[in-house]
Design a protein around this motif. Structure first.
Motif, PDB file in Angstrom:
ATOM      1  N   GLU A 377      86.434-118.951  68.831  1.00  0.00           N
ATOM      2  CA  GLU A 377      87.238-118.313  67.941  1.00  0.00           C
ATOM      3  C   GLU A 377      86.982-116.538  67.931  1.00  0.00           C
ATOM      4  O   GLU A 377      87.760-116.044  67.297  1.00  0.00           O
ATOM      5  N   LYS A 378      85.928-116.319  68.541  1.00  0.00           N
ATOM      6  CA  LYS A 378      85.599-114.798  68.467  1.00  0.00           C
ATOM      7  C   LYS A 378      85.621-114.302  67.240  1.00  0.00           C
ATOM      8  O   LYS A 378      86.287-113.185  66.705  1.00  0.00           O
ATOM      9  N   PRO A 379      84.818-114.705  66.078  1.00  0.00           N
ATOM     10  CA  PRO A 379      84.856-114.122  64.654  1.00  0.00           C
ATOM     11  C   PRO A 379      84.273-112.825  64.668  1.00  0.00           C
ATOM     12  O   PRO A 379      83.497-112.427  65.442  1.00  0.00           O
ATOM     13  N   LEU A 380      84.555-112.253  63.656  1.00  0.00           N
ATOM     14  CA  LEU A 380      84.191-110.851  63.366  1.00  0.00           C
ATOM     15  C   LEU A 380      82.371-110.947  62.879  1.00  0.00           C
ATOM     16  O   LEU A 380      82.367-111.681  61.959  1.00  0.00           O
ATOM     17  N   LEU A 381      81.592-110.355  63.816  1.00  0.00           N
ATOM     18  CA  LEU A 381      80.288-110.587  63.163  1.00  0.00           C
ATOM     19  C   LEU A 381      79.675-109.321  62.700  1.00  0.00           C
ATOM     20  O   LEU A 381      79.935-108.116  63.216  1.00  0.00           O
ATOM     21  N   ILE A 382      79.241-109.314  61.327  1.00  0.00           N
ATOM     22  CA  ILE A 382      78.599-108.201  60.596  1.00  0.00           C
ATOM     23  C   ILE A 382      77.220-108.185  60.532  1.00  0.00           C
ATOM     24  O   ILE A 382      76.551-109.282  59.889  1.00  0.00           O
ATOM     25  N   PRO A 402      74.476-101.709  57.368  1.00  0.00           N
ATOM     26  CA  PRO A 402      72.933-101.968  56.758  1.00  0.00           C
ATOM     27  C   PRO A 402      73.141-102.419  55.338  1.00  0.00           C
ATOM     28  O   PRO A 402      73.998-101.987  54.255  1.00  0.00           O
ATOM     29  N   LEU A 403      72.384-103.365  54.868  1.00  0.00           N
ATOM     30  CA  LEU A 403      72.409-103.918  53.710  1.00  0.00           C
ATOM     31  C   LEU A 403      72.509-102.948  52.633  1.00  0.00           C
ATOM     32  O   LEU A 403      73.186-102.754  51.495  1.00  0.00           O
ATOM     33  N   ASN A 404      71.611-101.676  52.674  1.00  0.00           N
ATOM     34  CA  ASN A 404      71.584-100.708  51.591  1.00  0.00           C
ATOM     35  C   ASN A 404      72.804 -99.884  51.365  1.00  0.00           C
ATOM     36  O   ASN A 404      72.673 -99.055  50.848  1.00  0.00           O
ATOM     37  N   HIS A 409      80.592 -99.674  51.789  1.00  0.00           N
ATOM     38  CA  HIS A 409      81.470-100.119  52.815  1.00  0.00           C
ATOM     39  C   HIS A 409      82.163-101.442  52.550  1.00  0.00           C
ATOM     40  O   HIS A 409      82.425-101.984  53.743  1.00  0.00           O
ATOM     41  N   LEU A 410      82.350-101.483  51.371  1.00  0.00           N
ATOM     42  CA  LEU A 410      82.731-102.961  51.102  1.00  0.00           C
ATOM     43  C   LEU A 410      84.346-103.073  51.727  1.00  0.00           C
ATOM     44  O   LEU A 410      84.646-104.373  52.082  1.00  0.00           O
ATOM     45  N   ALA A 411      84.980-101.934  52.075  1.00  0.00           N
ATOM     46  CA  ALA A 411      86.424-102.018  52.583  1.00  0.00           C
ATOM     47  C   ALA A 411      86.273-102.554  53.963  1.00  0.00           C
ATOM     48  O   ALA A 411      87.113-102.882  54.646  1.00  0.00           O
ATOM     49  N   GLN A 412      85.047-102.544  54.589  1.00  0.00           N
ATOM     50  CA  GLN A 412      84.903-102.894  56.104  1.00  0.00           C
ATOM     51  C   GLN A 412      84.748-104.525  56.027  1.00  0.00           C
ATOM     52  O   GLN A 412      84.921-105.075  57.042  1.00  0.00           O
ATOM     53  N   ILE A 435      76.284-110.793  46.956  1.00  0.00           N
ATOM     54  CA  ILE A 435      76.964-109.534  46.521  1.00  0.00           C
ATOM     55  C   ILE A 435      78.505-109.743  46.917  1.00  0.00           C
ATOM     56  O   ILE A 435      79.153-109.465  46.008  1.00  0.00           O
ATOM     57  N   LEU A 436      78.793-110.162  48.123  1.00  0.00           N
ATOM     58  CA  LEU A 436      79.972-110.258  48.414  1.00  0.00           C
ATOM     59  C   LEU A 436      80.691-111.546  47.617  1.00  0.00           C
ATOM     60  O   LEU A 436      81.876-111.179  47.169  1.00  0.00           O
ATOM     61  N   LYS A 437      80.428-112.433  47.592  1.00  0.00           N
ATOM     62  CA  LYS A 437      80.616-113.388  46.681  1.00  0.00           C
ATOM     63  C   LYS A 437      80.922-113.245  45.332  1.00  0.00           C
ATOM     64  O   LYS A 437      81.962-113.416  44.517  1.00  0.00           O
ATOM     65  N   GLN A 438      79.911-112.492  44.825  1.00  0.00           N
ATOM     66  CA  GLN A 438      79.955-111.713  43.284  1.00  0.00           C
ATOM     67  C   GLN A 438      81.267-110.858  43.017  1.00  0.00           C
ATOM     68  O   GLN A 438      82.191-110.669  42.099  1.00  0.00           O
ATOM     69  N   ARG A 439      81.697-109.966  44.280  1.00  0.00           N
ATOM     70  CA  ARG A 439      82.833-109.228  44.274  1.00  0.00           C
ATOM     71  C   ARG A 439      84.119-109.944  44.795  1.00  0.00           C
ATOM     72  O   ARG A 439      84.967-109.186  44.761  1.00  0.00           O
TER      73      ARG A 439
END
Length: 471
Positions: A377-382, A402-404, A409-412, A435-439
């Protein structure tokens, strides 16, 4: 000489206890002061002085509570201007602790008031130096923190002061002196500290890049400023608390230790807008958590990541912990100035589930599952590790946020396209995932075991390049 290092690994912090003839001194204490009081009581000693090497940025010192509880005098170095009663030592001033002497040596550079304390035993022999953030094992203190509090103190100016302090005040001292720094590896107050927490000054002169005898000032400044990362946002706030004063820890604990039923917990969260902070392990959090809560595990670099990810130390916080660990969480929050915990979920997350209240989960995959998806599937890896970790070795095709820096960089992070997040072992990626889930992000998975386990699969990674060390 009776000198003890009291080391706290989660903050990479060292306080010191000195005792002679029934008199004791504490250097750079943490917020919770009872262990120091108990230590002195064991020796039937009275704490006479609390010595501060500087106004700390990475933790709130316990000097005010120690003064209140023991009557000890607080001592700062020259130029310090605290907002409370303290002794401001002169350069070279000597303080007696029983038969020992403590000599204040003004060593500006990390901050302008930074002071090193020379320890002299009962026979007049110089034993060691408590260096604060002026000199670490393998490193020296970063000179860019004070400018976040006093604008005209540029990092270049402070680096120049530090060069002079090291050359004129520290390096002329005897090689057999023991160096007792305020921090070890893992602290954000330097960039390449050793895991060792003491050494001889002579060995540091041979091995510490910043003490190289033939290094000129300009070369020193360039070496010191190269590779500095942005300091955590809570640092200036902690400095101001240490300068101006703060609530006693007893008051903080009384305010925070309020057990709340699931119904009351939800009501308080809705009424106050408090941040719901879940301190359980990543695996347990992923299986179920209170909606809109974020995860920063207590069994990790908890205080440091709270400081990185929660920008305001005045933020009201509601805690979700394992049963009977709420006091530990409150204490560790207070160490870095987060004094506004207003309660905790009684019975923890299990109580929330038993009350039949709605909860959420996070999807996680094993590295072996990722390996299959990587091919088909070649998923996007962050990758949310530090840039230096990513540059050393990473999954080919992944991107680094980076986490901090995640909030900038949420738009990415795509909302429509599925993606994968990982860190080194799973601790940081779960913070990111929560944090992503919360947003509002849902279409992603976290990798169990992180990059440490991904490397054991067939997924291609970049070749490891040994990070360069500044010589």
């Amino acid at each position: 000489m009776k000198i003890e290092q009291i080391y706290t690994g989660c903050l990479a912090h060292a306080a010191y206890y000195l005792e002679s003839k029934g008199e004791a001194a504490i250097f750079d204490p943490l917020r919770e002061v009872q262990p120091y009081i108990d230590r002195a009581r064991k020796d039937n000693a009275k704490i006479k002085y609390v010595f501060e090497t500087h106004f700390h940025a990475d933790f709130v010192s316990g000097h005010l509570d120690l003064k209140k509880k023991t009557g000890a005098d607080i001592v700062f170095g020259p130029t310090a201007k605290p907002g409370y009663e303290a002794i401001i030592a002169k350069d070279g001033q000597i303080f007696n602790v029983g038969d020992y002497k403590v000599k204040a040596i003004h060593t500006p550079g990390h901050t302008m008031e930074s002071t090193t304390y020379l320890l002299i035993d009962e026979n007049g022999k110089e034993h060691g130096i408590i260096t604060g953030d002026t000199l670490f094992i393998g490193d020296v203190g970063r000179p860019d923190l004070a400018q976040h509090v006093v604008e005209d103190l540029t990092q270049e100016k402070l680096a120049g002061h530090l060069y002079d302090s090291l050359r004129n005040k520290i390096m002329p001292l005897a090689d057999d002196l023991i160096v007792y720094p305020n921090h070890g590896a893992g602290s954000a107050c330097g960039k390449m500290m050793s895991s060792e927490t003491t050494d001889t000054l002579g060995h540091q002169k041979k091995t510490n890049y910043a003490l190289r005898a033939d290094m000129g000032k300009e070369e020193f400044i360039e070496a010191l400023l190269t590779g500095l990362t942005t300091p955590p946002g809570y640092f200036p706030q902690n400095v101001l608390m240490n300068i101006k004063g703060y609530d006693s820890l007893d008051m903080v604990m009384d305010r925070a230790q309020k057990p709340l039923s699931p119904e009351a917990f939800e009501a308080v969260a809705n009424e106050t807008g408090a941040l719901m902070l879940d301190t359980r392990d990543a695996a347990d959090f992923a299986k179920g958590f209170v909606p809109n809560s974020i995860n920063i595990g207590l069994d990790g670099n908890f205080a440091q990541w709270v400081g990185e990810m929660i920008p305001d130390v005045r933020q009201e916080i509601l805690l979700i912990t394992y049963p009977d660990r709420q006091e530990e969480a409150i204490t560790r929050l207070s160490r870095v100035g987060y004094d506004h915990t207003i309660g905790y979920l009684k019975g923890g997350f299990d109580a929330w589930k038993e009350a039949k209240r709605e909860y959420e989960t996070l999807n996680r995959i094993a590295p072996e599952e990722l390996e299959k998806a990587y091919v088909s599937e070649k998923p996007l890896l962050i990758d949310v590790r530090k840039k230096s970790e990513f540059d050393s070795e990473h999954v080919i095709g992944s991107i680094n946020i980076p986490l901090n820096e995640i909030n900038q960089h949420l738009a990415q992070f795509p909302k429509e396209k599925p993606f994968v997040v990982y860190c080194a072992g799973g601790y940081r990626s779960m913070i990111a995932a929560s944090i992503l889930k919360q947003r509002g992000w849902n279409n992603f998975v976290d990798v169990v075991g992180g990059f440490d386990e991904i490397k054991n699969t067939g997924i291609k990674t970049s070749e490891y390049v040994c990070p360069t060390t500044m010589l």
